[in-house]
Design an enzyme around this catalytic site. Structure first.
Site, short mmCIF file in Angstrom:
data_model
loop_
_atom_site.label_atom_id
_atom_site.label_comp_id
_atom_site.label_asym_id
_atom_site.label_seq_id
_atom_site.Cartn_x
_atom_site.Cartn_y
_atom_site.Cartn_z
N GLU A 175 0.78 -1.25 0.00
CA GLU A 175 0.00 0.00 0.00
C GLU A 175 0.81 1.29 0.00
O GLU A 175 0.48 2.22 0.73
CB GLU A 175 -0.95 0.00 1.21
CG GLU A 175 -1.87 -1.20 1.26
CD GLU A 175 -2.79 -1.20 2.50
OE1 GLU A 175 -2.58 -0.38 3.40
OE2 GLU A 175 -3.69 -2.05 2.55
N GLU A 285 -6.52 -10.77 -0.79
CA GLU A 285 -7.29 -10.48 0.44
C GLU A 285 -8.78 -10.41 0.13
O GLU A 285 -9.49 -9.52 0.60
CB GLU A 285 -6.81 -9.16 1.07
CG GLU A 285 -5.31 -9.14 1.32
CD GLU A 285 -4.82 -7.91 2.08
OE1 GLU A 285 -5.66 -7.18 2.64
OE2 GLU A 285 -3.61 -7.69 2.10
C1 XIL Z 1 -6.04 -6.15 8.70
C2 XIL Z 1 -6.35 -7.27 9.65
O1 XIL Z 1 -7.30 -8.13 9.06
C3 XIL Z 1 -6.85 -6.73 10.96
O2 XIL Z 1 -7.01 -7.77 11.92
C4 XIL Z 1 -5.89 -5.68 11.51
O3 XIL Z 1 -6.44 -5.08 12.66
C5 XIL Z 1 -5.61 -4.60 10.47
O4 XIL Z 1 -5.15 -5.23 9.28
N1 XIL Z 1 -4.94 -4.63 3.98
C6 XIL Z 1 -3.93 -5.47 4.39
C7 XIL Z 1 -4.14 -6.32 5.57
O5 XIL Z 1 -2.90 -5.59 3.70
O6 XIL Z 1 -2.95 -6.54 6.27
C8 XIL Z 1 -5.18 -5.74 6.50
O7 XIL Z 1 -5.42 -6.67 7.55
C9 XIL Z 1 -6.45 -5.44 5.73
C10 XIL Z 1 -6.16 -4.41 4.67
#
Ligand code: XIL
Length: 370
Positions: A175, A285
């Protein structure tokens, strides 16, 4: 008399024929039931990973407690790739300068290995979930670029070496691209590493990860990758890095999607655009929230949301199958609607293929029946 004999014979013949036909029908119907039972049993034994075995691995993001009990059983049946949801992130695995916390991540990796699953590493460099100590000195002031490089190199080398041969792919950088609609605002300028180093750290972190494990497949990972403006910023950054010979082999499209966004065309365009750089494409994701904006106060999974979500998932997986030559993995972010990172403030997102009782939803059947 003659007439009567004829009638008896006819009767015997008819009864024999009826018996024969009934026997055949019964036999064939028993056979059918058995076959149906077999296929039902086979279907019940099959998981997402089996339906998609000729396409790509199907993964899921997990915590160390997720892999126990009934959730652990579901994971074994359905998935063949794992991503630690949090425990490999810098703040968790490297909470203090001279302290690494390997145990939670090692537990997930051991479970994956014991069950023949792949592991994606997530993530080595991010603007959040990174210990404050990493980018500050003892007085709380911002560190110099030289110290930042030294800390990043030490962190990446240590973590990638620890999991060498066990983690097959890494989200090296997460990101870093800005969400701004302006085409000239490329980077997330508020990211601590960017503030200290500008974009100079980017080629270096890939190089360090590659040196620590030359066999690991190195990814850039981001969200909103179907937005044409952001997509082009990411594309241009990757193109430049590749032209410089930076070891980067994959693009992770996070796929935190909504019921009406993105559309089929946009998903296809993103896959094609990044594949044209010779990169492996993974959906890293995936979830499809059913929550609308703040005015949507629905707390339940309404039949309308169920229908729209099923259609969305069907569309997405149809695209993934069509583009299988470019795609090397699809990972869901969390296991079931029992708990998603998107559930907030009493509002539930119901974004996954399994319900809170771990049962397959309609969307699941939409994804596997093709
Ligand atoms: C999220 C997790 O799912 C949560 O438990 C944590 O509090 C915050 O991060 N993008 C990403 C992930 O790359 O690492 C994130 O995961 C969600 C958004």
């Amino acid at each position: 008399m003659k007439k009567r004999v004829f009638t008896t014979r006819t009767l015997i013949l008819s009864v024999s024929v009826i018996c024969f036909v009934t026997a055949i029908l019964l036999l064939s119907s028993f056979g059918g039931t058995e076959n149906e039972n077999n296929s039902v049993q086979q279907d019940q034994a099959k998981g997402l990973k089996d339906y998609y075995k000729d396409f790509f691995p199907i993964g899921v993001a997990v915590s160390p407690t997720n892999i126990e009990g009934e959730q652990g059983e579901l994971i074994k049946k359905q998935f063949n790739s794992l991503t630690p949801e949090n425990v490999m992130k810098p703040a968790l695995i490297h909470p203090e300068e001279n302290k690494y916390n390997w145990e939670p991540a090692d537990k997930i990796v051991a479970f994956a290995q014991a069950n023949g699953m792949k592991v994606r590493g997530h993530t080595l460099c991010w603007h959040t979930q990174t210990g404050a100590w990493m980018t500050k000195d003892a007085q709380g002031n911002q560190i110099s670029k030289e110290i930042a490089f030294a800390r990043l190199k030490e962190h990446i080398t240590t973590v990638v070496s620890h999991f060498k041969g066990k983690v097959y792919a890494w989200d090296v950088l997460n990101e870093i691209i800005s969400d701004s609609a302006s085409t000239t605002k490329i980077y997330r300028e508020t990211a601590p590493w960017y503030k200290i180093c500008g974009d100079e750290f980017i080629p270096k972190i890939y190089q360090w990860a590659h040196e620590a494990d030359p066999n690991a497949i190195l990814f850039y990972n981001d969200y909103n990758t179907e937005n044409p403006v952001k997509r082009e910023k990411i594309y241009n950054m990757l193109k430049k890095l590749l032209a410089q010979g930076v070891p980067i082999q994959g693009i992770g499209l996070q796929a935190h999607w909504r019921l009406d966004d993105p559309n089929e065309q946009q998903i296809k365009e993103s896959i094609d655009r990044f594949a044209s750089l010779g990169l492996k494409v993974q959906f890293t994701e995936l979830d499809v929230t059913t929550l609308g904006n703040r005015s949507d106060t629905t707390k339940t999974y309404t039949p309308e949301k169920e229908m729209k979500q099923t259609e969305f998932y069907k569309m997405a997986f149809k695209v993934f199958r069509e583009k299988k030559s470019a795609i090397t993995g699809v990972t869901f972010w969390n296991i079931s609607d029992r708990g998603s990172w998107l559930d907030r403030g009493g509002r539930k997102a119901y974004p996954l293929l399994f319900d809170a009782n771990l049962q397959p939803k309609k969307a699941y059947w939409g994804v596997v029946n093709f």
